[in-house]
Design a protein around this motif. Structure first.
Motif, PDB file in Angstrom:
ATOM      1  N   THR A  83     -16.978 -30.728  -7.694  1.00  0.00           N
ATOM      2  CA  THR A  83     -17.671 -31.407  -6.236  1.00  0.00           C
ATOM      3  C   THR A  83     -18.480 -30.603  -5.527  1.00  0.00           C
ATOM      4  OG1 THR A  83     -15.678 -32.909  -6.348  1.00  0.00           O
ATOM      5  CG2 THR A  83     -16.589 -32.374  -4.170  1.00  0.00           C
ATOM      6  N   SER A  84     -17.956 -29.215  -5.424  1.00  0.00           N
ATOM      7  CA  SER A  84     -18.579 -28.280  -4.884  1.00  0.00           C
ATOM      8  C   SER A  84     -19.936 -27.958  -5.394  1.00  0.00           C
ATOM      9  CB  SER A  84     -17.928 -26.907  -4.822  1.00  0.00           C
ATOM     10  OG  SER A  84     -16.511 -27.219  -3.971  1.00  0.00           O
ATOM     11  N   ASN A  85     -20.125 -28.098  -6.625  1.00  0.00           N
ATOM     12  CA  ASN A  85     -21.297 -27.837  -7.400  1.00  0.00           C
ATOM     13  C   ASN A  85     -21.976 -29.075  -8.221  1.00  0.00           C
ATOM     14  OD1 ASN A  85     -21.305 -24.582  -7.193  1.00  0.00           O
ATOM     15  ND2 ASN A  85     -19.372 -25.217  -7.767  1.00  0.00           N
ATOM     16  N   PRO A  86     -22.373 -29.875  -7.539  1.00  0.00           N
ATOM     17  CA  PRO A  86     -22.683 -31.313  -8.136  1.00  0.00           C
ATOM     18  C   PRO A  86     -23.682 -31.582  -9.102  1.00  0.00           C
ATOM     19  CG  PRO A  86     -23.420 -31.234  -5.876  1.00  0.00           C
ATOM     20  CD  PRO A  86     -22.792 -29.875  -6.186  1.00  0.00           C
ATOM     21  N   VAL A  87     -24.833 -30.412  -9.126  1.00  0.00           N
ATOM     22  CA  VAL A  87     -25.685 -30.644  -9.989  1.00  0.00           C
ATOM     23  C   VAL A  87     -25.682 -29.360 -11.168  1.00  0.00           C
ATOM     24  CG1 VAL A  87     -27.368 -31.866  -8.505  1.00  0.00           C
ATOM     25  CG2 VAL A  87     -27.545 -29.247  -8.745  1.00  0.00           C
ATOM     26  N   CYS A  88     -26.257 -29.775 -12.458  1.00  0.00           N
ATOM     27  CA  CYS A  88     -26.310 -28.509 -13.408  1.00  0.00           C
ATOM     28  C   CYS A  88     -27.499 -27.658 -12.877  1.00  0.00           C
ATOM     29  CB  CYS A  88     -26.948 -29.356 -14.696  1.00  0.00           C
ATOM     30  SG  CYS A  88     -27.010 -28.317 -16.020  1.00  0.00           S
ATOM     31  N   PHE A 147     -28.844 -25.463 -14.949  1.00  0.00           N
ATOM     32  CA  PHE A 147     -29.439 -24.866 -16.297  1.00  0.00           C
ATOM     33  C   PHE A 147     -30.743 -25.976 -16.553  1.00  0.00           C
ATOM     34  CE2 PHE A 147     -25.133 -23.722 -16.840  1.00  0.00           C
ATOM     35  CZ  PHE A 147     -25.276 -22.283 -16.887  1.00  0.00           C
ATOM     36  N   CYS A 148     -30.831 -27.129 -15.861  1.00  0.00           N
ATOM     37  CA  CYS A 148     -31.968 -27.976 -16.216  1.00  0.00           C
ATOM     38  C   CYS A 148     -32.790 -28.343 -15.095  1.00  0.00           C
ATOM     39  CB  CYS A 148     -31.462 -29.045 -17.010  1.00  0.00           C
ATOM     40  SG  CYS A 148     -30.374 -30.047 -16.275  1.00  0.00           S
ATOM     41  N   GLY A 149     -32.725 -27.375 -14.035  1.00  0.00           N
ATOM     42  CA  GLY A 149     -33.733 -27.632 -12.908  1.00  0.00           C
ATOM     43  C   GLY A 149     -33.023 -28.431 -11.922  1.00  0.00           C
ATOM     44  N   GLY A 150     -31.693 -28.874 -11.950  1.00  0.00           N
ATOM     45  CA  GLY A 150     -30.962 -29.723 -11.008  1.00  0.00           C
ATOM     46  C   GLY A 150     -31.176 -31.073 -11.338  1.00  0.00           C
ATOM     47  N   VAL A 151     -31.688 -31.645 -12.311  1.00  0.00           N
ATOM     48  CA  VAL A 151     -31.999 -32.984 -12.537  1.00  0.00           C
ATOM     49  C   VAL A 151     -30.795 -33.943 -13.136  1.00  0.00           C
ATOM     50  CG1 VAL A 151     -34.542 -32.452 -13.131  1.00  0.00           C
ATOM     51  CG2 VAL A 151     -33.003 -32.632 -14.956  1.00  0.00           C
ATOM     52  N   SER A 152     -29.861 -33.097 -13.678  1.00  0.00           N
ATOM     53  CA  SER A 152     -28.580 -33.874 -14.249  1.00  0.00           C
ATOM     54  C   SER A 152     -27.339 -33.569 -13.255  1.00  0.00           C
ATOM     55  CB  SER A 152     -28.318 -33.212 -15.604  1.00  0.00           C
ATOM     56  OG  SER A 152     -29.526 -33.543 -16.393  1.00  0.00           O
ATOM     57  N   PRO A 153     -26.505 -34.467 -13.236  1.00  0.00           N
ATOM     58  CA  PRO A 153     -25.360 -33.996 -12.339  1.00  0.00           C
ATOM     59  C   PRO A 153     -24.294 -32.908 -13.282  1.00  0.00           C
ATOM     60  CG  PRO A 153     -25.192 -36.367 -13.328  1.00  0.00           C
ATOM     61  CD  PRO A 153     -26.586 -35.787 -13.637  1.00  0.00           C
ATOM     62  N   SER A 154     -23.623 -32.220 -12.729  1.00  0.00           N
ATOM     63  CA  SER A 154     -22.745 -31.374 -13.452  1.00  0.00           C
ATOM     64  C   SER A 154     -21.458 -32.321 -13.740  1.00  0.00           C
ATOM     65  CB  SER A 154     -22.222 -30.436 -12.404  1.00  0.00           C
ATOM     66  OG  SER A 154     -21.410 -30.911 -11.267  1.00  0.00           O
ATOM     67  N   TYR A 209     -17.306 -16.165 -12.755  1.00  0.00           N
ATOM     68  CA  TYR A 209     -18.706 -16.423 -13.560  1.00  0.00           C
ATOM     69  C   TYR A 209     -18.519 -17.938 -14.124  1.00  0.00           C
ATOM     70  CZ  TYR A 209     -20.538 -12.125 -12.052  1.00  0.00           C
ATOM     71  OH  TYR A 209     -21.109 -11.199 -11.087  1.00  0.00           O
ATOM     72  N   GLU A 210     -17.933 -18.969 -13.717  1.00  0.00           N
ATOM     73  CA  GLU A 210     -18.241 -20.323 -14.097  1.00  0.00           C
ATOM     74  C   GLU A 210     -19.442 -20.884 -13.351  1.00  0.00           C
ATOM     75  OE1 GLU A 210     -13.555 -21.708 -15.559  1.00  0.00           O
ATOM     76  OE2 GLU A 210     -14.344 -21.846 -13.447  1.00  0.00           O
ATOM     77  N   PHE A 211     -20.225 -21.555 -14.156  1.00  0.00           N
ATOM     78  CA  PHE A 211     -21.402 -22.451 -13.445  1.00  0.00           C
ATOM     79  C   PHE A 211     -21.397 -23.894 -13.930  1.00  0.00           C
ATOM     80  CE2 PHE A 211     -22.035 -17.856 -14.192  1.00  0.00           C
ATOM     81  CZ  PHE A 211     -22.550 -17.470 -12.950  1.00  0.00           C
ATOM     82  N   PRO A 212     -21.855 -24.667 -12.952  1.00  0.00           N
ATOM     83  CA  PRO A 212     -22.075 -26.074 -13.226  1.00  0.00           C
ATOM     84  C   PRO A 212     -23.081 -26.520 -14.250  1.00  0.00           C
ATOM     85  CG  PRO A 212     -23.283 -25.466 -11.179  1.00  0.00           C
ATOM     86  CD  PRO A 212     -22.561 -24.248 -11.658  1.00  0.00           C
ATOM     87  N   ALA A 213     -22.675 -27.271 -15.192  1.00  0.00           N
ATOM     88  CA  ALA A 213     -23.429 -27.737 -16.292  1.00  0.00           C
ATOM     89  C   ALA A 213     -23.226 -29.065 -16.792  1.00  0.00           C
ATOM     90  CB  ALA A 213     -23.171 -26.934 -17.596  1.00  0.00           C
ATOM     91  N   CYS A 214     -24.307 -29.708 -17.161  1.00  0.00           N
ATOM     92  CA  CYS A 214     -24.207 -30.914 -17.671  1.00  0.00           C
ATOM     93  C   CYS A 214     -23.741 -30.894 -19.265  1.00  0.00           C
ATOM     94  CB  CYS A 214     -25.472 -31.793 -17.728  1.00  0.00           C
ATOM     95  SG  CYS A 214     -26.888 -31.027 -18.563  1.00  0.00           S
ATOM     96  N   VAL A 215     -23.155 -31.775 -19.903  1.00  0.00           N
ATOM     97  CA  VAL A 215     -22.696 -31.695 -21.224  1.00  0.00           C
ATOM     98  C   VAL A 215     -23.993 -30.931 -22.276  1.00  0.00           C
ATOM     99  CG1 VAL A 215     -21.923 -32.845 -23.333  1.00  0.00           C
ATOM    100  CG2 VAL A 215     -20.913 -33.206 -21.083  1.00  0.00           C
ATOM    101  N   THR A 216     -25.146 -31.669 -22.084  1.00  0.00           N
ATOM    102  CA  THR A 216     -26.135 -31.316 -22.929  1.00  0.00           C
ATOM    103  C   THR A 216     -26.469 -29.956 -22.676  1.00  0.00           C
ATOM    104  OG1 THR A 216     -27.139 -33.537 -22.779  1.00  0.00           O
ATOM    105  CG2 THR A 216     -28.623 -31.834 -23.680  1.00  0.00           C
ATOM    106  N   CYS A 217     -26.734 -29.188 -21.601  1.00  0.00           N
ATOM    107  CA  CYS A 217     -26.767 -27.866 -21.191  1.00  0.00           C
ATOM    108  C   CYS A 217     -25.777 -27.001 -21.815  1.00  0.00           C
ATOM    109  CB  CYS A 217     -27.500 -27.592 -19.947  1.00  0.00           C
ATOM    110  SG  CYS A 217     -28.980 -28.304 -19.456  1.00  0.00           S
ATOM    111  N   ASN A 218     -24.483 -27.483 -21.590  1.00  0.00           N
ATOM    112  CA  ASN A 218     -23.371 -26.714 -22.090  1.00  0.00           C
ATOM    113  C   ASN A 218     -23.224 -26.277 -23.690  1.00  0.00           C
ATOM    114  OD1 ASN A 218     -21.038 -25.301 -21.903  1.00  0.00           O
ATOM    115  ND2 ASN A 218     -19.797 -27.035 -20.911  1.00  0.00           N
ATOM    116  N   ARG A 219     -23.622 -27.165 -24.040  1.00  0.00           N
ATOM    117  CA  ARG A 219     -24.004 -27.353 -25.752  1.00  0.00           C
ATOM    118  C   ARG A 219     -25.160 -26.836 -26.450  1.00  0.00           C
ATOM    119  NH1 ARG A 219     -19.647 -28.953 -23.736  1.00  0.00           N
ATOM    120  NH2 ARG A 219     -18.331 -30.662 -24.574  1.00  0.00           N
ATOM    121  N   ALA A 220     -26.256 -26.717 -25.695  1.00  0.00           N
ATOM    122  CA  ALA A 220     -27.663 -26.539 -26.091  1.00  0.00           C
ATOM    123  C   ALA A 220     -27.780 -25.204 -26.721  1.00  0.00           C
ATOM    124  CB  ALA A 220     -28.669 -26.707 -24.951  1.00  0.00           C
TER     125      ALA A 220
END
Length: 262
Positions: A13-18, A20-27, A48-59
């Motif tokens: 909720t505090s970090n709503p966008v990923c 790693f992909c330019g902020g184009v995907s929700p976290s 050192y936790e960062f908001p990621a979409c599933v695709t970026c987290n696995r990439a």
């Protein structure tokens, strides 16, 4: 809702966008950068936790295994937990990315050239074949380093600039082996620029001996520079710019874009 799920939801909720992909995907989930595999007993730095979409987290998971393995190769540890961790990483890389292990085995000529270039002295009874050297300049190792660097510097930029590196942005990456560090190949002028010193610890245990970096960000936050060290194995220098087409490239640098922006 369990306490861990509640913390995760608050984080997203505090970090709503990923980041790693330019902020184009929700976290969708937190991502640890660097991953826990880099640290003794998997105790990574707090914060050192960062908001990621599933695709970026696995990439980059296989690339992160390669780089985590490299980070633990030097100096050789006498800690049993570290010895078990490096063995586990080597098995994982051999299984998931066997070409990398083959690429890292230097020829005898490469060992001789390295000994001459870096002035490595043979011990009594030792031959060049006995030198504990690895080849880390092949295309597969470099690809893994660059993939990991994208995630690392997108994360550090997000942490210290407080904003996502946009799809139009980029990262110029240079990296240095332990031999190059010993040869003083990292530009000395960075010492006058990189004034940021982070606090890297977990449960009051300092982790600087495993991962450390310095940083600087322009007042406009358009440009940032980071220099990260991984034990005494290697260092990565990253120049971040919100407009990749405005880069004045450092000699030998590779430009990396956020995920989905290439």
């Amino acid at each position: 809702m369990s306490q861990s799920k509640n913390r995760k939801q608050q984080f997203l909720t505090s970090n709503p966008v990923c980041c790693f992909c330019g902020g184009v995907s929700p976290s969708e989930e937190p991502d640890h950068v660097p991953s826990r595999a880099f640290f003794t007993n998997r105790q990574w730095p707090e914060g050192y936790e960062f908001p990621a979409c599933v695709t970026c987290n696995r990439a980059s998971r296989h690339d992160e295994q390669v780089v985590a393995m490299l980070s633990r190769l030097y100096p050789e540890s006498s800690n049993s937990a570290d010895s078990a961790a490096i063995e586990k990483l080597m098995v994982a890389v051999s299984r998931n990315y066997p070409e990398v292990m083959e690429e890292m085995l230097p020829t005898l000529r490469q060992k001789r050239n390295a000994a001459k270039k870096y002035k490595l002295e043979l011990q009594p009874g030792q031959t060049h074949a006995d030198l504990p050297l690895l080849s880390v300049r092949g295309p597969l190792v470099n690809s893994a380093i660059h993939s990991f660097s994208r995630k690392l510097f997108c994360a550090l930029y997000y942490k210290h600039a407080g904003q996502v590196l946009k799809s139009s942005g980029g990262i110029a990456v240079l990296w240095f082996s332990n031999l190059q560090i010993d040869e003083d190949k990292i530009p000395r002028e960075l010492g006058n620029v990189l004034s940021g010193f982070p606090k890297l610890e977990r449960s009051r245990t300092n982790l600087d001996d495993q991962f450390f970096y310095r940083w600087a960000i322009a007042d406009t936050k358009e440009v940032a520079v980071f220099l990260a060290f991984f034990r005494r194995s290697f260092a990565i220098l990253g120049y971040v710019h919100q407009q990749a087409d405005r880069f004045e490239l450092p000699l030998g640098a590779t430009i990396i874009r956020p995920f989905q922006a290439e």
